[in-house]
Design a protein around this motif. Structure first.
Motif, PDB file in Angstrom:
ATOM      1  N   GLY A  50     -28.304  21.881  22.374  1.00 56.83           N
ATOM      2  CA  GLY A  50     -26.945  22.305  22.067  1.00 56.83           C
ATOM      3  C   GLY A  50     -26.809  22.411  20.557  1.00 56.83           C
ATOM      4  N   GLY A  51     -25.625  22.035  20.074  1.00 55.44           N
ATOM      5  CA  GLY A  51     -25.393  22.093  18.626  1.00 55.44           C
ATOM      6  C   GLY A  51     -23.957  21.756  18.291  1.00 55.44           C
ATOM      7  N   GLY A  52     -23.414  20.754  18.994  1.00 56.11           N
ATOM      8  CA  GLY A  52     -22.005  20.388  18.849  1.00 56.11           C
ATOM      9  C   GLY A  52     -21.511  20.214  17.433  1.00 56.11           C
ATOM     10  N   PRO A  53     -22.144  19.361  16.600  1.00 55.71           N
ATOM     11  CA  PRO A  53     -21.657  19.148  15.239  1.00 55.71           C
ATOM     12  C   PRO A  53     -21.614  20.424  14.401  1.00 55.71           C
ATOM     13  N   ALA A  54     -22.658  21.246  14.516  1.00 54.94           N
ATOM     14  CA  ALA A  54     -22.692  22.504  13.757  1.00 54.94           C
ATOM     15  C   ALA A  54     -21.588  23.448  14.224  1.00 54.94           C
ATOM     16  N   ILE A  55     -21.374  23.492  15.540  1.00 48.70           N
ATOM     17  CA  ILE A  55     -20.310  24.340  16.089  1.00 48.70           C
ATOM     18  C   ILE A  55     -18.948  23.839  15.619  1.00 48.70           C
TER      19      ILE A  55
END
Length: 261
Positions: A50-55
């Protein structure tokens, strides 16, 4: 769920490694060293991420609101554009570069590539542009794996009209693992497994986990992780592990008595 089947068959062990967004930003030399060691031992590896923090950073910068409902990011059309551009344009290439630098041949993939992850709206009225996996193109994955290349799959699916859809990372990992008949699924977190009274557990069952949650030993962010692991076991994956960057931690197994719960 349907899959595009290939005629290729292999007896080699297969493992899907799921990297969460927060874990992605903290990967260190130990992770890549242990990853390479697994690969060199003959294990065929597939990464999903995923990539929650970047999103979240990109959403905040563009002043686009986002929130979670039932553990799923409600994704508006504007948010979907950010999810897609962030995962496909930044997070996925950066991870592939790190793997390549560590001597691991890898290729970045997402649902748009050869209809790798065909999806449909989970419930557009409730969740917006969030997808539910309908099929996994295993023929494409088989050809990449056979070439000795590690597929690195971003959690973006595509529907038959070409619309990108945001898919929960744990769901992508379990669907891919089931489609390619993986022997194990590793959920990489920022802790080395389940810790009970300051001692990390090497093994756990669904019954033990339920007991530990009731007693308050498992709490906070670890609860959805263990619940997700049990769901993967129930879906048919033989072994699910919650591990740290050493790729060692707690193996969650499904015993007969758990199946009766």
């Amino acid at each position: 769920m349907t899959t595009f089947k290939s005629m290729h068959h292999t007896a080699r062990k297969r493992m899907v490694i799921k990297l969460g967004g927060s874990t992605l930003e903290g990967l260190n030399e130990a992770f890549f060293k242990n990853f390479k060691k697994l690969q060199d031992s003959g294990v065929e590896l597939i990464i999903t991420h995923g990539g929650g923090p970047a999103i979240n950073r990109q959403l905040a910068a563009r002043q686009i609101e986002s929130y979670a409902l039932n553990g799923i990011r409600v994704t508006t059309e504007a948010a979907m554009e950010v999810v897609q551009s962030t995962l496909l344009g930044h997070v996925n290439p950066a991870l592939v570069h790190e793997l390549t630098t560590a001597g691991i041949t890898a290729i970045g993939l997402n649902g748009f590539d050869g209809q790798l992850l065909v999806a449909d709206f989970l419930d557009k009225d409730i969740y917006g542009f969030v997808g539910s996996v309908q099929s996994v193109n295993t023929t494409l994955l088989e050809s990449i794996i056979a070439a000795g290349v590690v597929p690195v799959i971003a959690c973006v699916g595509v529907n038959l009209k070409g619309q990108g859809l945001n898919i929960n990372g744990d769901i992508v990992a379990s669907e891919v693992a089931l489609a390619i008949s993986a022997e194990s699924l590793l959920l990489v977190t920022d802790v080395a497994g389940i810790r009970i009274q300051d001692e990390y557990q090497t093994e756990a069952t669904a019954a033990l986990i339920a007991q530990w949650i009731e007693e308050g030993h498992i709490y906070g962010g670890m609860i959805p992780k263990v619940q997700g692991a049990i769901e993967c076991l129930n879906a048919g994956i033989p072994s699910v592990q919650i591990v740290g960057d050493s790729l060692e931690g707690t193996t969650i197994i499904r015993k007969l008595e758990d199946a009766m719960l």
